[in-house]
Structures are given as structure tokens and as C-alpha cells.
Design an enzyme around this catalytic site. Sequence first.
Site, PDB file in Angstrom:
ATOM      1  N   TYR A  58       6.133   5.436 -24.069  1.00  0.00           N
ATOM      2  CA  TYR A  58       7.436   5.137 -24.664  1.00  0.00           C
ATOM      3  C   TYR A  58       8.511   5.838 -23.831  1.00  0.00           C
ATOM      4  CZ  TYR A  58       4.888   3.718 -28.904  1.00  0.00           C
ATOM      5  OH  TYR A  58       4.048   3.097 -29.799  1.00  0.00           O
ATOM      6  N   HIS A  87       0.590   2.544 -22.612  1.00  0.00           N
ATOM      7  CA  HIS A  87       1.552   2.426 -23.717  1.00  0.00           C
ATOM      8  C   HIS A  87       2.488   3.641 -23.787  1.00  0.00           C
ATOM      9  CE1 HIS A  87       3.094   1.173 -27.569  1.00  0.00           C
ATOM     10  NE2 HIS A  87       2.215   0.192 -27.669  1.00  0.00           N
ATOM     11  N   ARG A 113      -2.575  -8.627 -29.731  1.00  0.00           N
ATOM     12  CA  ARG A 113      -3.324  -9.157 -30.872  1.00  0.00           C
ATOM     13  C   ARG A 113      -4.259 -10.295 -30.468  1.00  0.00           C
ATOM     14  NH1 ARG A 113       1.276  -7.014 -32.651  1.00  0.00           N
ATOM     15  NH2 ARG A 113       1.225  -5.908 -34.658  1.00  0.00           N
ATOM     16  N   GLU A 125       4.829  -2.551 -21.678  1.00  0.00           N
ATOM     17  CA  GLU A 125       3.376  -2.629 -21.461  1.00  0.00           C
ATOM     18  C   GLU A 125       3.025  -3.846 -20.598  1.00  0.00           C
ATOM     19  OE1 GLU A 125       1.928  -2.788 -25.575  1.00  0.00           O
ATOM     20  OE2 GLU A 125       3.865  -1.950 -26.059  1.00  0.00           O
ATOM     21  N   HIS A 179      -4.955  -4.189 -30.247  1.00  0.00           N
ATOM     22  CA  HIS A 179      -5.111  -3.054 -29.321  1.00  0.00           C
ATOM     23  C   HIS A 179      -6.531  -2.520 -29.251  1.00  0.00           C
ATOM     24  CE1 HIS A 179      -1.038  -3.228 -28.384  1.00  0.00           C
ATOM     25  NE2 HIS A 179      -0.538  -2.242 -29.112  1.00  0.00           N
ATOM     26  N   GLN A 199       4.847  -6.641 -22.535  1.00  0.00           N
ATOM     27  CA  GLN A 199       5.213  -6.504 -23.946  1.00  0.00           C
ATOM     28  C   GLN A 199       6.354  -5.501 -24.012  1.00  0.00           C
ATOM     29  OE1 GLN A 199       3.832  -8.204 -26.415  1.00  0.00           O
ATOM     30  NE2 GLN A 199       4.527  -7.188 -28.262  1.00  0.00           N
TER      31      GLN A 199
HETATM   32  C1  G6D Z   1       2.910  -2.284 -33.591  1.00  0.00           C
HETATM   33  O1  G6D Z   1       3.287  -4.615 -33.158  1.00  0.00           O
HETATM   34  C2  G6D Z   1       3.424  -3.305 -32.591  1.00  0.00           C
HETATM   35  C3  G6D Z   1       2.635  -3.223 -31.290  1.00  0.00           C
HETATM   36  O2  G6D Z   1       3.191  -4.114 -30.325  1.00  0.00           O
HETATM   37  C4  G6D Z   1       2.692  -1.790 -30.766  1.00  0.00           C
HETATM   38  O3  G6D Z   1       1.988  -1.703 -29.551  1.00  0.00           O
HETATM   39  C5  G6D Z   1       2.083  -0.882 -31.814  1.00  0.00           C
HETATM   40  O4  G6D Z   1       2.823  -0.958 -33.024  1.00  0.00           O
HETATM   41  C6  G6D Z   1       2.107   0.573 -31.331  1.00  0.00           C
HETATM   42  O5  G6D Z   1       1.655  -2.668 -34.052  1.00  0.00           O
END
Ligand code: G6D
Length: 334
Positions: free
Chosen positions: A176, A174, A76, A299, A101, A285
Site C-alpha cells: 500500500y 500487495h 477473485r 497490484e 487471494h 488492480q
Molecule cells: C478487499 O476487494 C478488496 C481486494 O481487492 C483487496 O486486495 C483486499 O481487500 C485486501 O477484499
Amino acid sequence: MTTITRNSFGKISGREILRYTLSDDALSVSVMPYGASVQRIVYRGRDMILSLPEAELYPKFSAGCIGAVVGRYAGRIADGRFTLDGREYRLSRNQGGNHLHGGRHGFHTKRWSGGIAEDADGGVKFTLLSPDGDEGYPGNLRVSVTYRLTDGDCLAIAYEASCDRDTVLNLTNHCYFNPNGVDNSPPALRRHDESDNRDIEMTIFADRVVELDREIPTGRLLPVEGTAFDFRALRRLADGADASFRGYDHTLLFSPHAPEQPVASARGMKSGVRIDCFTDQPAVQLFTMGNPGSLFAFETQHLPDSPNHPDFPSTVLKAGEVFRSETRYRFTQE
Ligand code: G6D
């Protein structure tokens, strides 16, 4: 020796998307130009990341940045504004009045160009031009990401960028993950929150966490000692927090470490698969989509809102400078 195959992966906005799969030994990684995304990682027959079954689903779930490269600025930026060289820049404010992002049309939503490139040293290279004013950022930024497999079942992600004006830059990927394996079959995708992070052990070589107030850094970096953010010793991801904890969506600042040392490791207690992460970035993150959550994003990047915090490590890319960074994820079966 890495082999690379290419196949059609459906269409986005009526245009075919090619998927490139790099394979070597026990690891295969599929990548695609939409978001320069990692679409699938299979290690010893197990899916290691969340994957959608066809390209056209990715824009539908773009808010999740699934497997994508995120930029110009991952994380952010408060109130969607920052000042650089005495000039204020106004960015798109796409979440809660802040910029997140890279904005509504961030890098994760773009169709990058490229593919199997001679200069990618046996990898797959995607490139993007982010024009001056893109989502409010200054300068024409050229950015590339190269995916390659290196020794020992390791995915290397190499970024390079340059801009014709001073700008700010914070790139990440990013994916998962779940080292126990991810069930990407369509029925399970609808229920993916039923799998969970409870059987994952983790270490993160970080002694400070960014304090947040309503998702935005206060400017304080807090010691992790005795908190849910203390992963300096191996522990279960789900053990550090009580039921009131809403899950990880926090930035951890790495302690000083040798480049060859992993900054973090995640181990599947059911599978015995370990994922080690190496990076030249200062922070990560950790995002679990809830507590304990079903998957985790890891991340590697700079701190959020750094353009508004002069005492945070700088994310300024000076005109004409070349930014280079690499993050690696190594997979091991114990
Ligand atoms: C939400 O706050 C989270 C972010 O950290 C994440 O990357 C995103 O979802 C996919 O906004």
C-alpha cells in the site's frame, strides 16, 4: 552496490521472523518470510508504504495482505470453482461465496523459506511449496520471489514457479503506497485513514477496465474514456470520481506498450516523489480502500476470474512449464 543486513523482527507463532534490509543509494527495502512480504520501503528518508511495527501484527491483519505476495490466484475466482482439462476444482470460498487471494490460507499467510541466496544476484529470495490440493488447487507448485535493488533506486520483484500438474496461477505483491510518505507510527496507524490520496497525481497506461457485477467480472472490458478509470493523462487520483464513488477496487488492462515504458506513475504533490511501475503482466488492480482513500495498492497481475473467462488472457500454467515474471517500482525525487 546493494548491501543486505538481517535482523530479528519479532516472532510469529513463537518462531522468530528474520527481516532482511536491502539498501543502495537513497532506497532501502525490508522484506520478510511471512507472506514473502515487503515490510518497509524508505526512499530519501520517507516511508513509501504501509508498514506494521512488528511481525506478530501481520497475521492479525492478514486480510489486508499488507506488503505480501498473493497467490496461487490473486483476485477473485467466482463461486470458488473453475474447470481445467475437463475437471472441476473447488477452492476455498473465503469472501462473499467467492475465492479471494488464494483463499483463507493463501500465500500471504504462509511462512516462506529462504533469505540471502547465492543465486539471487545480490537479492533476497523466498521460496514456497504449495502442495497438491492446497486451498483446492491442483498439483505441487514450487514458487519463488526474489527482491533486489537495481540501478536508479528501483525495487525489482521477480517471480518463478513450476507445477507437476496443469494449474492456474496469478501472483502479485500487495504493498500500500503513498509517495507523499506514510506515517507508520503506532498512533497514526490507528488513524491511517486520516492521511489521504488527495495529493497524488497518477497516470496508468490502460484503455480498458474490467466490468464487475458484485465484485465478479461480467466478461466485458469497458473503455475507460470519460470515466473515473481514465488515467491515460496525468490527473489527481481523487479527481476522477464523484462523491458517490466508493473507491477503486478495479482491474485496468494495459494498452500495448514497450517493455521499457512504465505502465503507471504516481507522484506525491507534496513530496515531489514519483513512483514508476514497470511490469510484464497484462493488468493492474488499483485498490484505494475508499474514495479517495488513504493509500493505494497497485497490484500488477492478470484479470480476476480468468479461469472462468476463456477470452481473458490465460493464467494456465502447464505441468513442467516455468512461469517467470518481473515487476519493478522505481523511485525518483523530482
Ligand atoms: C478487499 O476487494 C478488496 C481486494 O481487492 C483487496 O486486495 C483486499 O481487500 C485486501 O477484499
